[in-house]
Design an enzyme around this catalytic site. Structure first.
Site, PDB file in Angstrom:
ATOM      1  CG  ASP A  53      46.707  22.585  93.387  1.00 13.04           C
ATOM      2  OD1 ASP A  53      45.673  21.934  93.622  1.00 13.04           O
ATOM      3  OD2 ASP A  53      46.856  23.767  93.718  1.00 13.04           O
ATOM      4  CD  GLU A 133      31.380  14.311  59.053  1.00 16.28           C
ATOM      5  OE1 GLU A 133      31.149  15.506  58.744  1.00 16.28           O
ATOM      6  OE2 GLU A 133      30.702  13.357  58.665  1.00 16.28           O
ATOM      7  CD  GLU A 135      32.011  20.933  59.479  1.00  9.61           C
ATOM      8  OE1 GLU A 135      31.410  20.345  58.570  1.00  9.61           O
ATOM      9  OE2 GLU A 135      31.458  21.746  60.253  1.00  9.61           O
ATOM     10  CD  GLU A 215      32.547  21.162  54.970  1.00  9.52           C
ATOM     11  OE1 GLU A 215      31.813  21.998  54.411  1.00  9.52           O
ATOM     12  OE2 GLU A 215      32.199  19.966  55.097  1.00  9.52           O
ATOM     13  CD  GLU A 223      34.328  17.373  57.061  1.00 14.30           C
ATOM     14  OE1 GLU A 223      34.095  16.144  56.923  1.00 14.30           O
ATOM     15  OE2 GLU A 223      33.457  18.255  56.915  1.00 14.30           O
ATOM     16  CG  HIS A 272      28.646  16.717  61.526  1.00 17.15           C
ATOM     17  ND1 HIS A 272      28.862  16.948  60.179  1.00 17.15           N
ATOM     18  CD2 HIS A 272      28.107  17.865  62.019  1.00 17.15           C
ATOM     19  CE1 HIS A 272      28.459  18.168  59.875  1.00 17.15           C
ATOM     20  NE2 HIS A 272      28.011  18.746  60.972  1.00 17.15           N
ATOM     21  NE  ARG A 343      25.642  16.921  54.518  1.00 14.91           N
ATOM     22  CZ  ARG A 343      25.611  15.882  53.697  1.00 14.91           C
ATOM     23  NH1 ARG A 343      24.481  15.583  53.059  1.00 14.91           N
ATOM     24  NH2 ARG A 343      26.676  15.134  53.503  1.00 14.91           N
ATOM     25  CD  GLU A 362      26.325  13.082  59.968  1.00 18.19           C
ATOM     26  OE1 GLU A 362      27.400  13.550  60.383  1.00 18.19           O
ATOM     27  OE2 GLU A 362      25.844  13.340  58.853  1.00 18.19           O
ATOM     28  NE  ARG A 364      23.872  17.376  59.800  1.00 18.44           N
ATOM     29  CZ  ARG A 364      24.917  17.519  58.986  1.00 18.44           C
ATOM     30  NH1 ARG A 364      25.699  16.486  58.726  1.00 18.44           N
ATOM     31  NH2 ARG A 364      25.184  18.693  58.440  1.00 18.44           N
TER      32      ARG A 364
END
Length: 477
Positions: A53, A133, A135, A215, A223, A272, A343, A362, A364
């Site tokens: 369902d 990535e 985390e 991390e 990570e 990321h 970053r 990337e 982020r």
């Protein structure tokens, strides 16, 4: 890799498999499952599927909610977390139709597959290759309460700095200060062996691990980064990774969370997404003479991502908690822009990826509260829109920002365009900007409408709950 029914049946006999477990995805991005005895896996299951369902999975209603799940035999793996020998697999969902069952266009995996088909139809590329990535925090205790007379949560891990003065147990004295966990070694890094176990389990499941490490977040932020892979395949593996991480932690009497901001003042959990396009075996994004080695097509792709960044957040950052991470000062992006090795921008171009086959960038802002199939498909559709409409990020004033955006003066920061500051803002953006997602029938309009309604209801419910910080600030007024 198994591909035929008789191969799976032979594998089950050789490995004494007793049960077959089918994992399906609900609209939020959680796995659900249904299990059959091994002898029930036959030609009828492959032809007619397993009925269920679909209305209980959160999707917009169709004429009939009866659906069938058709397993993908190539995804079969032994589940390492259950006592009964069990072979588990994912697959696709179809709607029952008198003229023949057809793919359910709202099902996450079908959306991702259709996005890839649409990409090939545009002749832009043959495949989108990505690498997220992952985390997450591993903790030793978590409890939470949300009742009329109590709103609270408590979490703990022995490596946290706040336990440095605890005398209730044999305190080792090795604690990680605030935001100081990056690449920390044992004895501070108490989850080293657990991460290695997670990675070996992932390798056994067919997920190639690039590396793992502690991390920035001192209280157990970790990570795991994986190798590049095709978009829908990586969405499948994203589900596997979250399943393995959570269950491996529980097996060690710990708990893992991908919540974007579980701990106040600590680093948040992002996801990321590195990406590149390939066409006829050649990289689309490489140009040795382009900015940071990127081609014009790569810049247009970035332009599409930046143009639609706010509406994308409704799919890549779809929780109220997501926007507690997207704040200045924590290596999380807040500015709509691009740059090399920066970053603080939404799009970062890694300086270390120099070869044509590795040249990429990337995004982020995404986090793992997303439904990965929807998030990755939406990223692809935004990038395609950028290429089709030749949206140049530099001409639109989105960079490159080759400096730390957090260090700008207040006056200069006002000139920048920022990501949404709340889920409500992101949903407003998606409501106003979604045509790029519906092209080619990739995202059905009823799916987006349903998504917006569900997420608005979530945000409204959470926003109405009194917060402990409000008591601290206002109780005595």
């Amino acid at each position: 890799m198994l591909s035929k029914l008789n191969e799976v049946q032979d594998f089950c006999k050789k490995n004494a498999i007793k049960m077959i477990d089918f994992k399906m995805i609900d609209i939020s991005g959680r796995w659900r499952h249904v299990t059959i005895p091994v002898d029930r896996l036959n030609e009828d299951v492959m032809k007619y599927g397993i009925g269920f369902d679909g209305s209980n999975y959160g999707y917009a209603k169709v004429e009939k909610s009866d659906m069938v799940f058709i397993p993908d035999l190539s995804s079969a793996q032994i589940d390492p977390f259950v006592q009964t020998p069990t072979l588990t697999m994912i697959g696709n969902v179809l709607v029952i139709d008198p003229d023949g069952n057809k793919p359910f266009d709202q099902y996450p995996r079908n959306v991702a597959l259709r996005a890839e088909e649409y990409m090939r139809e545009t002749k832009i590329a043959d495949s989108m290759i990505i690498s997220p990535e992952f985390e997450f925090y591993v903790l030793e205790h978590v409890s939470y309460e949300c009742s009329p007379n109590a709103v609270a949560f408590t979490l703990d891990t022995s490596q946290a700095e706040w336990n440095s003065g605890v005398n209730d147990y044999n305190n080792s004295g090795y604690h990680i200060p605030l935001k100081s966990g990056y690449h920390i070694t044992p004895p501070h890094d108490i989850t080293f062996d657990l991460r290695s176990k997670m990675c070996l389990l992932l390798e056994d499941w067919g997920v190639k691990v690039k590396y793992h490490h502690h991390e920035v977040g001192g209280p157990g932020q970790l990570e795991i980064e994986v190798e590049l892979g095709n978009m829908t395949e990586m969405a499948d593996k994203t589900m596997v990774i979250k399943y393995v991480v959570k269950n491996a932690a529980v097996a060690e009497n710990k708990t893992a969370t991908f919540l974007p901001k579980p701990i106040f003042n600590e680093a948040g959990n992002g996801m990321h997404v590195h990406m590149l396009l390939m066409k006829e075996g050649k990289p689309v994004f490489y140009d040795e003479n382009g900015y940071s080695g990127l081609s014009q097509e790569a810049h247009w792709f970035m332009g599409g991502l930046l143009k639609h960044a706010s509406s994308l957040c409704a799919l890549t950052n779809p929780s109220t908690n997501s926007f507690k991470r997207l704040v200045p000062g924590y290596e999380a992006p807040v500015t709509i822009g691009y740059a090399t090795s920066n970053r603080s921008a939404v799009i970062r171009i890694p300086a270390y990826a120099k070869s044509p086959e590795a040249k990429r960038f990337e995004l982020r802002n995404p986090d793992a509260t997303c439904n990965p199939y929807y998030a990755y498909a939406a990223i692809l559709m935004a990038g395609i829109d950028g290429i089709l409409n030749k949206i140049d990020p530099h001409e639109n004033g989105w960079g490159p920002y080759d400096f730390n955006l957090y260090h700008l003066s207040e006056e200069e920061q006002k000139k920048l365009t920022s990501l949404p500051k709340s889920l409500d803002e992101a949903l407003d953006a998606l409501e106003a900007d979604n045509e790029y997602l519906t092209r080619g029938g990739v995202f059905p309009k009823e799916l987006l409408d349903r998504w917006i309604r569900i997420k608005r209801a979530e945000a409204e419910a959470i926003n109405r709950i009194p917060h402990p910080a409000e008591f601290a600030h206002y109780y005595d007024l």
